[in-house]
Structure formats: C-alpha cells, structure tokens
Design a protein around this motif. Structure first.
Motif, PDB file in Angstrom:
ATOM      1  N   SER A   1      24.726  48.946  35.303  1.00  0.00           N
ATOM      2  CA  SER A   1      23.606  49.255  35.899  1.00  0.00           C
ATOM      3  C   SER A   1      23.982  49.873  37.462  1.00  0.00           C
ATOM      4  CB  SER A   1      22.331  48.463  36.202  1.00  0.00           C
ATOM      5  OG  SER A   1      23.271  47.133  36.752  1.00  0.00           O
ATOM      6  N   ASN A   2      25.193  49.297  37.833  1.00  0.00           N
ATOM      7  CA  ASN A   2      25.643  49.722  39.332  1.00  0.00           C
ATOM      8  C   ASN A   2      27.098  49.855  39.464  1.00  0.00           C
ATOM      9  OD1 ASN A   2      26.211  46.963  39.769  1.00  0.00           O
ATOM     10  ND2 ASN A   2      24.183  46.458  39.936  1.00  0.00           N
ATOM     11  N   ASN A   3      27.538  50.140  40.363  1.00  0.00           N
ATOM     12  CA  ASN A   3      29.078  50.114  40.673  1.00  0.00           C
ATOM     13  C   ASN A   3      29.492  48.847  40.959  1.00  0.00           C
ATOM     14  OD1 ASN A   3      31.248  51.990  41.009  1.00  0.00           O
ATOM     15  ND2 ASN A   3      31.356  51.369  43.062  1.00  0.00           N
ATOM     16  N   GLU A   4      28.877  47.913  41.337  1.00  0.00           N
ATOM     17  CA  GLU A   4      29.375  46.419  41.525  1.00  0.00           C
ATOM     18  C   GLU A   4      29.519  45.665  40.264  1.00  0.00           C
ATOM     19  OE1 GLU A   4      27.354  42.509  42.858  1.00  0.00           O
ATOM     20  OE2 GLU A   4      27.539  44.165  44.586  1.00  0.00           O
ATOM     21  N   GLU A   5      28.723  46.078  39.252  1.00  0.00           N
ATOM     22  CA  GLU A   5      29.029  45.724  37.880  1.00  0.00           C
ATOM     23  C   GLU A   5      30.180  46.458  37.329  1.00  0.00           C
ATOM     24  OE1 GLU A   5      25.658  44.023  34.768  1.00  0.00           O
ATOM     25  OE2 GLU A   5      25.744  46.333  35.096  1.00  0.00           O
ATOM     26  N   LEU A   6      30.031  47.626  37.587  1.00  0.00           N
ATOM     27  CA  LEU A   6      31.406  48.547  36.763  1.00  0.00           C
ATOM     28  C   LEU A   6      32.703  47.686  37.371  1.00  0.00           C
ATOM     29  CD1 LEU A   6      32.302  51.206  35.390  1.00  0.00           C
ATOM     30  CD2 LEU A   6      32.581  52.020  37.665  1.00  0.00           C
ATOM     31  N   GLU A   7      32.812  47.371  38.718  1.00  0.00           N
ATOM     32  CA  GLU A   7      33.977  47.100  39.284  1.00  0.00           C
ATOM     33  C   GLU A   7      34.341  45.612  38.500  1.00  0.00           C
ATOM     34  OE1 GLU A   7      34.157  47.410  43.373  1.00  0.00           O
ATOM     35  OE2 GLU A   7      34.073  49.421  43.283  1.00  0.00           O
ATOM     36  N   LYS A   8      33.299  44.911  38.461  1.00  0.00           N
ATOM     37  CA  LYS A   8      33.449  43.425  37.932  1.00  0.00           C
ATOM     38  C   LYS A   8      34.056  43.420  36.588  1.00  0.00           C
ATOM     39  CE  LYS A   8      30.518  39.667  36.412  1.00  0.00           C
ATOM     40  NZ  LYS A   8      30.930  39.655  34.857  1.00  0.00           N
ATOM     41  N   PHE A   9      33.425  44.221  35.683  1.00  0.00           N
ATOM     42  CA  PHE A   9      33.787  44.505  34.175  1.00  0.00           C
ATOM     43  C   PHE A   9      35.364  45.193  34.245  1.00  0.00           C
ATOM     44  CE2 PHE A   9      29.236  43.567  33.053  1.00  0.00           C
ATOM     45  CZ  PHE A   9      29.611  42.464  32.366  1.00  0.00           C
ATOM     46  N   ALA A  10      35.514  45.897  34.972  1.00  0.00           N
ATOM     47  CA  ALA A  10      36.815  46.711  35.038  1.00  0.00           C
ATOM     48  C   ALA A  10      37.928  45.526  35.342  1.00  0.00           C
ATOM     49  CB  ALA A  10      36.825  47.717  35.928  1.00  0.00           C
ATOM     50  N   PHE A  11      37.779  44.638  36.659  1.00  0.00           N
ATOM     51  CA  PHE A  11      38.717  43.784  36.691  1.00  0.00           C
ATOM     52  C   PHE A  11      38.834  42.747  35.650  1.00  0.00           C
ATOM     53  CE2 PHE A  11      38.344  45.088  41.126  1.00  0.00           C
ATOM     54  CZ  PHE A  11      39.722  45.112  41.372  1.00  0.00           C
ATOM     55  N   GLU A  12      37.684  42.226  35.075  1.00  0.00           N
ATOM     56  CA  GLU A  12      37.842  41.076  33.978  1.00  0.00           C
ATOM     57  C   GLU A  12      38.534  41.832  32.723  1.00  0.00           C
ATOM     58  OE1 GLU A  12      33.938  38.591  35.393  1.00  0.00           O
ATOM     59  OE2 GLU A  12      33.768  40.046  33.809  1.00  0.00           O
ATOM     60  N   LEU A  13      38.134  42.893  32.378  1.00  0.00           N
ATOM     61  CA  LEU A  13      38.758  43.460  31.124  1.00  0.00           C
ATOM     62  C   LEU A  13      39.956  43.996  31.162  1.00  0.00           C
ATOM     63  CD1 LEU A  13      35.456  45.640  30.150  1.00  0.00           C
ATOM     64  CD2 LEU A  13      36.542  44.174  28.628  1.00  0.00           C
ATOM     65  N   GLY A  14      40.387  44.533  32.388  1.00  0.00           N
ATOM     66  CA  GLY A  14      41.732  44.940  32.591  1.00  0.00           C
ATOM     67  C   GLY A  14      42.692  43.630  32.673  1.00  0.00           C
ATOM     68  N   SER A  15      42.171  42.706  33.376  1.00  0.00           N
ATOM     69  CA  SER A  15      43.017  41.258  33.234  1.00  0.00           C
ATOM     70  C   SER A  15      43.208  40.835  31.973  1.00  0.00           C
ATOM     71  CB  SER A  15      42.051  40.310  34.279  1.00  0.00           C
ATOM     72  OG  SER A  15      42.130  40.518  35.508  1.00  0.00           O
ATOM     73  N   LEU A  16      42.174  40.839  31.090  1.00  0.00           N
ATOM     74  CA  LEU A  16      42.242  40.201  29.835  1.00  0.00           C
ATOM     75  C   LEU A  16      43.282  41.163  29.044  1.00  0.00           C
ATOM     76  CD1 LEU A  16      41.561  38.281  27.682  1.00  0.00           C
ATOM     77  CD2 LEU A  16      39.654  39.539  27.072  1.00  0.00           C
ATOM     78  N   PHE A  17      43.009  42.667  29.193  1.00  0.00           N
ATOM     79  CA  PHE A  17      43.957  43.408  28.181  1.00  0.00           C
ATOM     80  C   PHE A  17      45.265  43.251  28.634  1.00  0.00           C
ATOM     81  CE2 PHE A  17      45.510  47.756  27.646  1.00  0.00           C
ATOM     82  CZ  PHE A  17      45.417  47.805  26.275  1.00  0.00           C
ATOM     83  N   GLY A  18      45.741  43.084  29.987  1.00  0.00           N
ATOM     84  CA  GLY A  18      46.913  43.021  30.750  1.00  0.00           C
ATOM     85  C   GLY A  18      47.498  41.828  30.137  1.00  0.00           C
ATOM     86  N   ASN A  19      46.786  40.751  30.090  1.00  0.00           N
ATOM     87  CA  ASN A  19      47.398  39.369  29.739  1.00  0.00           C
ATOM     88  C   ASN A  19      47.752  39.669  28.100  1.00  0.00           C
ATOM     89  OD1 ASN A  19      47.008  37.912  32.061  1.00  0.00           O
ATOM     90  ND2 ASN A  19      45.321  37.049  31.639  1.00  0.00           N
ATOM     91  N   ILE A  20      46.964  40.321  27.468  1.00  0.00           N
ATOM     92  CA  ILE A  20      47.246  40.299  25.832  1.00  0.00           C
ATOM     93  C   ILE A  20      48.487  41.282  25.748  1.00  0.00           C
ATOM     94  CG2 ILE A  20      46.553  41.361  23.593  1.00  0.00           C
ATOM     95  CD1 ILE A  20      43.584  40.890  24.657  1.00  0.00           C
ATOM     96  N   ILE A  21      48.696  42.298  26.567  1.00  0.00           N
ATOM     97  CA  ILE A  21      49.930  42.789  26.437  1.00  0.00           C
ATOM     98  C   ILE A  21      50.958  42.162  26.953  1.00  0.00           C
ATOM     99  CG2 ILE A  21      51.171  44.810  27.652  1.00  0.00           C
ATOM    100  CD1 ILE A  21      48.587  46.432  27.687  1.00  0.00           C
ATOM    101  N   CYS A  22      50.808  41.255  27.885  1.00  0.00           N
ATOM    102  CA  CYS A  22      52.067  40.478  28.139  1.00  0.00           C
ATOM    103  C   CYS A  22      52.442  39.368  27.146  1.00  0.00           C
ATOM    104  CB  CYS A  22      51.733  39.750  29.552  1.00  0.00           C
ATOM    105  SG  CYS A  22      51.734  40.576  31.107  1.00  0.00           S
ATOM    106  N   LYS A  23      51.292  38.999  26.629  1.00  0.00           N
ATOM    107  CA  LYS A  23      51.445  37.924  25.394  1.00  0.00           C
ATOM    108  C   LYS A  23      52.111  38.472  24.198  1.00  0.00           C
ATOM    109  CE  LYS A  23      48.848  34.823  22.647  1.00  0.00           C
ATOM    110  NZ  LYS A  23      47.572  34.371  22.313  1.00  0.00           N
ATOM    111  N   GLU A  24      51.778  39.571  23.784  1.00  0.00           N
ATOM    112  CA  GLU A  24      52.246  40.228  22.664  1.00  0.00           C
ATOM    113  C   GLU A  24      53.442  41.050  22.942  1.00  0.00           C
ATOM    114  OE1 GLU A  24      51.865  41.569  18.641  1.00  0.00           O
ATOM    115  OE2 GLU A  24      50.323  40.142  19.828  1.00  0.00           O
TER     116      GLU A  24
END
Length: 142
Positions: free
Chosen positions: A53-76
C-alpha cells in the motif's frame, strides 16, 4: 557501478540481516528446519499475492525478503554477505566464494516488488553454481 569499498559484513550487520529474515517466518509459516526449496516456494507465493500500500511497506518487505533470500543463497552455495560502498550508496550483497559474482538481494527484491523487474528469483537461485570459471570477472546478478 563504481565500488569505493567492499568488505565482509560485521557481526552486528549479520545479526540485523538475520533479524530481518526471521520477521518473515510467521508470515510464511516457516521454521529453520524447512528445506530451501520449500522456503523459496513459500516466498514465491507470498510475493505473488502481496499487496503493497505504500513505499514504507515496499522497503520493509524488500529488506526482509532480500535478507531471507541472501541467507538461503549463503546456506546453499557457500556465498557470504558483503557490504559495498559506492559514491552514492551503501549496499549489502551476497557474493560467491571467489567474489566472481554477487546478488544485491535487497535491491533485487525492491525491483520485483515495485514491478520494475519480473518475479524470477527462483530461476536466479537455480542458476547459481558454487564454482565459476576462472576467466569470469566480477559481475552482479540481477
């Protein structure tokens, strides 16, 4: 991109990335015992159904999803988180063992969530290899 400084992240930065990634665990209904493929599938479904709904939410999810994705790449794949400083920005990326390739995960998910990039992070994940040819130069995967 002109890189001024490139370093492995600090313990505090790693803790923040882990905290951001763990924010998604209840939303995605995942735990530490889930396979990477299951987590990636849940992430894909979440991104496909996410209404921002807004840019703040966009940034929040981008940081969370990016962090999770990066951690998975590191692990794998044995990649590591790094901090990149450019003349205009400070970024975090995951980088291959010999720094031949990297993915700026938070920016990557930001571009997916704001619809300027297609939702193909599963494809990117499956295309990553542990060892790159010796003649590759540093490149950014996006």
């Amino acid at each position: 991109m002109e890189i001024k400084n490139y370093r492995t992240i600090t313990k505090e930065e790693k803790e923040e990335i882990n905290r951001l990634a763990s924010n998604l665990y209840p939303l995605l209904k995942i735990d530490d015992n889930e396979s990477n493929s299951t987590i990636l599938q849940k992430m894909k479904e979440f991104v496909e159904n996410l209404k921002i709904s807004n840019n703040e939410e966009l940034e929040k999810f981008a940081f969370e999803l990016g962090s999770l994705f990066g951690n998975i790449i590191c692990k794998e794949y044995g990649w590591e988180w790094h901090n990149i400083t450019t003349p205009d920005n400070q970024l975090y990326c995951v980088s291959s063992p010999k720094n031949k390739a990297c993915c700026i995960c938070h920016n990557y998910f930001y571009s997916i969530l704001n619809k300027s990039h297609s939702n193909n992070f599963n494809l990117l994940f499956n295309m990553i290899e542990k060892n790159y040819p010796k003649d590759w130069y540093f490149m950014i995967l996006s």
